[in-house]
Design an enzyme around this catalytic site. Structure first.
Site, PDB file in Angstrom:
ATOM      1  N   ARG A 103      38.571  78.991  68.400  1.00  0.00           N
ATOM      2  CA  ARG A 103      37.281  79.405  67.963  1.00  0.00           C
ATOM      3  C   ARG A 103      36.917  78.389  66.797  1.00  0.00           C
ATOM      4  O   ARG A 103      37.824  78.161  65.929  1.00  0.00           O
ATOM      5  CB  ARG A 103      37.371  80.810  67.418  1.00  0.00           C
ATOM      6  CG  ARG A 103      36.188  81.456  66.762  1.00  0.00           C
ATOM      7  CD  ARG A 103      36.378  82.720  66.225  1.00  0.00           C
ATOM      8  NE  ARG A 103      37.446  82.871  64.863  1.00  0.00           N
ATOM      9  CZ  ARG A 103      37.261  82.285  63.881  1.00  0.00           C
ATOM     10  NH1 ARG A 103      35.804  81.938  63.601  1.00  0.00           N
ATOM     11  NH2 ARG A 103      38.084  82.085  62.898  1.00  0.00           N
ATOM     12  N   VAL A 104      35.774  78.295  66.416  1.00  0.00           N
ATOM     13  CA  VAL A 104      35.255  77.738  65.094  1.00  0.00           C
ATOM     14  C   VAL A 104      34.194  78.652  64.699  1.00  0.00           C
ATOM     15  O   VAL A 104      33.570  79.121  65.562  1.00  0.00           O
ATOM     16  CB  VAL A 104      34.620  76.349  65.533  1.00  0.00           C
ATOM     17  CG1 VAL A 104      35.904  75.208  65.773  1.00  0.00           C
ATOM     18  CG2 VAL A 104      33.731  75.895  66.571  1.00  0.00           C
ATOM     19  N   SER A 105      33.993  78.623  63.552  1.00  0.00           N
ATOM     20  CA  SER A 105      32.955  79.391  62.813  1.00  0.00           C
ATOM     21  C   SER A 105      31.411  78.851  62.844  1.00  0.00           C
ATOM     22  O   SER A 105      30.826  79.821  62.887  1.00  0.00           O
ATOM     23  CB  SER A 105      33.462  79.505  61.447  1.00  0.00           C
ATOM     24  OG  SER A 105      34.492  80.034  61.207  1.00  0.00           O
ATOM     25  N   THR A 106      31.341  77.570  62.756  1.00  0.00           N
ATOM     26  CA  THR A 106      29.696  77.064  62.897  1.00  0.00           C
ATOM     27  C   THR A 106      29.629  75.967  63.913  1.00  0.00           C
ATOM     28  O   THR A 106      30.793  75.383  64.325  1.00  0.00           O
ATOM     29  CB  THR A 106      29.666  76.525  61.302  1.00  0.00           C
ATOM     30  OG1 THR A 106      30.481  75.533  61.249  1.00  0.00           O
ATOM     31  CG2 THR A 106      29.869  77.479  60.167  1.00  0.00           C
ATOM     32  N   GLN A 159      31.199  72.471  63.512  1.00  0.00           N
ATOM     33  CA  GLN A 159      32.584  72.412  63.597  1.00  0.00           C
ATOM     34  C   GLN A 159      33.073  72.055  64.908  1.00  0.00           C
ATOM     35  O   GLN A 159      32.392  72.479  66.101  1.00  0.00           O
ATOM     36  CB  GLN A 159      33.358  73.537  63.268  1.00  0.00           C
ATOM     37  CG  GLN A 159      33.414  73.855  61.429  1.00  0.00           C
ATOM     38  CD  GLN A 159      34.019  75.231  61.301  1.00  0.00           C
ATOM     39  OE1 GLN A 159      34.025  76.231  62.028  1.00  0.00           O
ATOM     40  NE2 GLN A 159      34.567  75.169  59.906  1.00  0.00           N
TER      41      GLN A 159
END
Length: 193
Positions: A17-20, A23
């Site tokens: 998982r990446v937040s944005t 990324q």
């Protein structure tokens, strides 16, 4: 004719998982592939303040079964708070599955991995409580110095009082002013004092 006992194949599911949107999960994917080349890897771009709004994680949790393992690169890729993490681990255990966190070398299929995860939970809760205490101390100090007034009022209490005195119902006032009927009740109680 004897029946051969073929070992049950357990799946390795990996969650990256990446937040944005800007990324990239490449580091996570590479670390997982190095350890588990056969892993079923799923990626998601989503904030992790909670488990809500993460359909890829939910799908993986539905797919995981007895003997399977969920692998993540780092703990914060899976959960931002201990409560969410412990719920996920509990859900995995109920299915007969486990969690492995590569970076912290936690594997809940082992006794030491479970113990370490529980210790992390204790320390995380302790840190949260310390942060709350520091925040409350800072607010108290700011109030003493006259620099903190709290959240500004967003409801026009005078308008609520006017409408109540005209005989409007709680529901009508709440609807017109965009507040809850409980807010109107609180203002009525203040008026009665």
């Amino acid at each position: 004719m004897p029946i051969e006992n073929t070992p049950t194949r357990h799946n390795i599911f990996a969650y990256c998982r990446v937040s944005t949107l800007d990324q990239n999960p490449t580091m996570q994917v590479d670390a997982i592939k190095a350890r588990y080349p056969e892993a079923i890897i799923r990626e998601e771009k989503a904030s992790a303040t909670s488990r809500d709004g993460r359909p890829v994680l939910e799908l993986l949790m539905q797919m995981i079964g007895q003997g399977d393992k969920l692998v993540v690169w780092k703990l914060d890729r899976l959960a931002r708070n201990m409560l969410d993490l412990l719920k996920l681990v509990e859900e995995l255990e109920a299915k007969g599955a486990s969690l492995e966190v590569l970076d912290q070398q936690i594997d809940t299929s082992t006794a030491s991995g479970k113990a370490f995860l529980q210790m992390l939970g204790v320390f995380a809760e302790f840190e949260t409580n310390l942060r709350k205490e520091r925040q409350l101390a800072g607010i108290a100090k700011a109030k003493e110095a006259g620099k903190y007034k709290g959240r500004p009022e967003t409801i026009d209490k005078d308008e609520i009082r006017r409408m109540l005195s005209e005989g409007s119902s709680h529901a009508a006032i709440a609807k017109k002013l965009g507040c809850s009927p409980k807010t109107v009740q609180r203002v009525r109680k203040e008026m009665a004092r």
